[in-house]
Write a protein that holds these residues in place. Sequence first.
Motif, mmCIF file in Angstrom:
data_model
loop_
_atom_site.group_PDB
_atom_site.id
_atom_site.type_symbol
_atom_site.label_atom_id
_atom_site.label_comp_id
_atom_site.label_asym_id
_atom_site.label_seq_id
_atom_site.Cartn_x
_atom_site.Cartn_y
_atom_site.Cartn_z
ATOM 1 N N PHE A 180 0.843 -1.203 0.000
ATOM 2 C CA PHE A 180 0.000 0.000 0.000
ATOM 3 C C PHE A 180 0.872 1.245 0.000
ATOM 4 O O PHE A 180 1.651 1.475 0.926
ATOM 5 C CB PHE A 180 -0.912 0.000 1.226
ATOM 6 C CG PHE A 180 -1.974 1.067 1.212
ATOM 7 C CD1 PHE A 180 -3.232 0.803 0.702
ATOM 8 C CD2 PHE A 180 -1.713 2.337 1.709
ATOM 9 C CE1 PHE A 180 -4.221 1.776 0.676
ATOM 10 C CE2 PHE A 180 -2.690 3.322 1.699
ATOM 11 C CZ PHE A 180 -3.956 3.038 1.177
ATOM 12 N N ASP A 201 -3.266 2.792 -5.890
ATOM 13 C CA ASP A 201 -4.102 1.900 -6.693
ATOM 14 C C ASP A 201 -5.589 2.109 -6.420
ATOM 15 O O ASP A 201 -6.409 1.258 -6.757
ATOM 16 C CB ASP A 201 -3.711 0.442 -6.424
ATOM 17 C CG ASP A 201 -3.784 0.083 -4.946
ATOM 18 O OD1 ASP A 201 -4.195 0.953 -4.129
ATOM 19 O OD2 ASP A 201 -3.441 -1.057 -4.583
ATOM 20 N N ARG A 245 -7.211 1.973 -3.654
ATOM 21 C CA ARG A 245 -7.784 1.309 -2.478
ATOM 22 C C ARG A 245 -8.030 2.337 -1.385
ATOM 23 O O ARG A 245 -7.231 3.249 -1.187
ATOM 24 C CB ARG A 245 -6.840 0.225 -1.954
ATOM 25 C CG ARG A 245 -6.851 -1.048 -2.769
ATOM 26 C CD ARG A 245 -5.962 -2.096 -2.114
ATOM 27 N NE ARG A 245 -4.551 -1.820 -2.297
ATOM 28 C CZ ARG A 245 -3.578 -2.346 -1.559
ATOM 29 N NH1 ARG A 245 -3.881 -3.134 -0.547
ATOM 30 N NH2 ARG A 245 -2.322 -2.052 -1.801
ATOM 31 N N ARG A 246 -9.105 2.164 -0.665
ATOM 32 C CA ARG A 246 -9.473 3.053 0.440
ATOM 33 C C ARG A 246 -9.575 2.204 1.703
ATOM 34 O O ARG A 246 -10.340 1.232 1.750
ATOM 35 C CB ARG A 246 -10.802 3.745 0.162
ATOM 36 C CG ARG A 246 -10.793 4.589 -1.097
ATOM 37 C CD ARG A 246 -12.197 5.074 -1.435
ATOM 38 N NE ARG A 246 -12.708 5.978 -0.429
ATOM 39 C CZ ARG A 246 -12.473 7.300 -0.426
ATOM 40 N NH1 ARG A 246 -11.735 7.836 -1.385
ATOM 41 N NH2 ARG A 246 -12.969 8.083 0.506
ATOM 42 N N ALA A 251 -3.914 -6.828 -1.521
ATOM 43 C CA ALA A 251 -5.099 -6.262 -0.890
ATOM 44 C C ALA A 251 -4.928 -6.207 0.613
ATOM 45 O O ALA A 251 -4.163 -6.969 1.193
ATOM 46 C CB ALA A 251 -6.319 -7.121 -1.228
#
Length: 468
Positions: A279, A298, A300-301, A440
């Motif tokens: 991340f 990317d 992602r939150r 992820a």
Amino acid sequence: MNAPAATELPVVVIGAGPAGLAAAAHLIDRGIEPLVLEAGPTAGAAVREWAHVRLFSTWGEVIDPAAEKLLAPTGWTRPDPAAYPAGRDWVDLYLQPLAAVLGDRVRTGARVTGVSRTGRDRIVDADREARPFLVHIAHAGGGEERLSARAVIDASGTWATPSPAGGSGLPALGEKAAADRITYRVPDLKDPAVRARYTGRRTAVIGSGASAFTALAHLADLAKSDDGAGTKGVWILRRGISGSTFGGGEADQLPARGALGLAAKAAVDDGHADAVTGFRTEAIERAHDGRLILVGEDDRRLDPVDEVIVLTGFRPDLSFLEELRLGLDERLQAPVALAPLIDPNQHSCGTVPPHGRRELSHPEQGVYLVGMKSYGRAPTFLAMTGYEQVRSVAAAIAGDLDAADRVELTLPETGVCGGAGLFDAPDAAEGDSGGCCAPAPQLVQLGVPAAAEAAAAEEAQAGGCCGS
């Protein structure tokens, strides 16, 4: 009035931290007069800001021999060489007594704002090397002053310029606006006001080095305390979890440093922290309730957090040296000859070879960056390395090049000082034994042997100052 001969001028040392004070001691040992300029109100001002953090080096590794020689006649008592000092111990029992011995040679509240050659800006060649250095000082009371120097040793460190949360090296979008919920230091959870800030809160820790280990271990201790219910860490890593993520462990020749990595590992294993891998922070947004949402490159939150601790390293402030001709590596911002020896893609603290005045020299003769600042953005620095640097530099300034080149230093091995660059690459992480690179967010459970877990718990308070 004729200008004084260069040999009559002092050597200006910038910074009254461990490396700067040691430089002064070595210069005195060589019969050279130093003048130490410290921006803070006291010697060791930067160390005082992390006074609560325990070093992972012992007293025997953080006292300079020339400094000890100065202290001995004063009745100073050398601390137990095998004990681990906290930052406040390092200041109170060593740095402050050393500054007291140096007396008027140390000036506090004196911030260096510029260094040049007398009568010569950066572009002028004529008669340059024969000119003394000119050091511009801004005093805490508001006045200004200029001093001449025969040489300049910059030991100002990197503490005042922490790296940002943004994965690109720039502050993340919204990072400055969220400053009220972000810190760039390991918080002192023994301070009641600071403890209240993190108790029962969800806190993101961004970083993968010893300071991040320290913060994770301290948050885990808070979570396990009687008043710490609901405290949770979210560990943000720019790479994946691999065999080297937690450092050298039981194999580390600095045991407290190895135990520190194991303590961080235990924080994840015990559920006190979730590890979010791969991340890179692009933005920090406000949720409707005021909490912070980290957004990755990317897109992602992550779930909202109450606080963010950014521990992504430090970088040198070169702004006041811009009139000097420095030879710096384009990546690390370290001296060109030193950079390949400390490259965190290749080296840990223990694999950095001994080095001295040759590796620290610049096109501008007579100026040296030493201590943590000499490493630029590399996180692999140890105090004993800085002491050897200033010994060599002082010998070179004195004209004893044989002694300056006789660099002798043995460093303990480590696995905890890995940095960025290629070390971040997914392929590199996957190539490590036991490596995994998860794209992820996930909770990573990493089993830790019972014996190692016990050792981690015992040493969890050991800190991770990179300068130690």
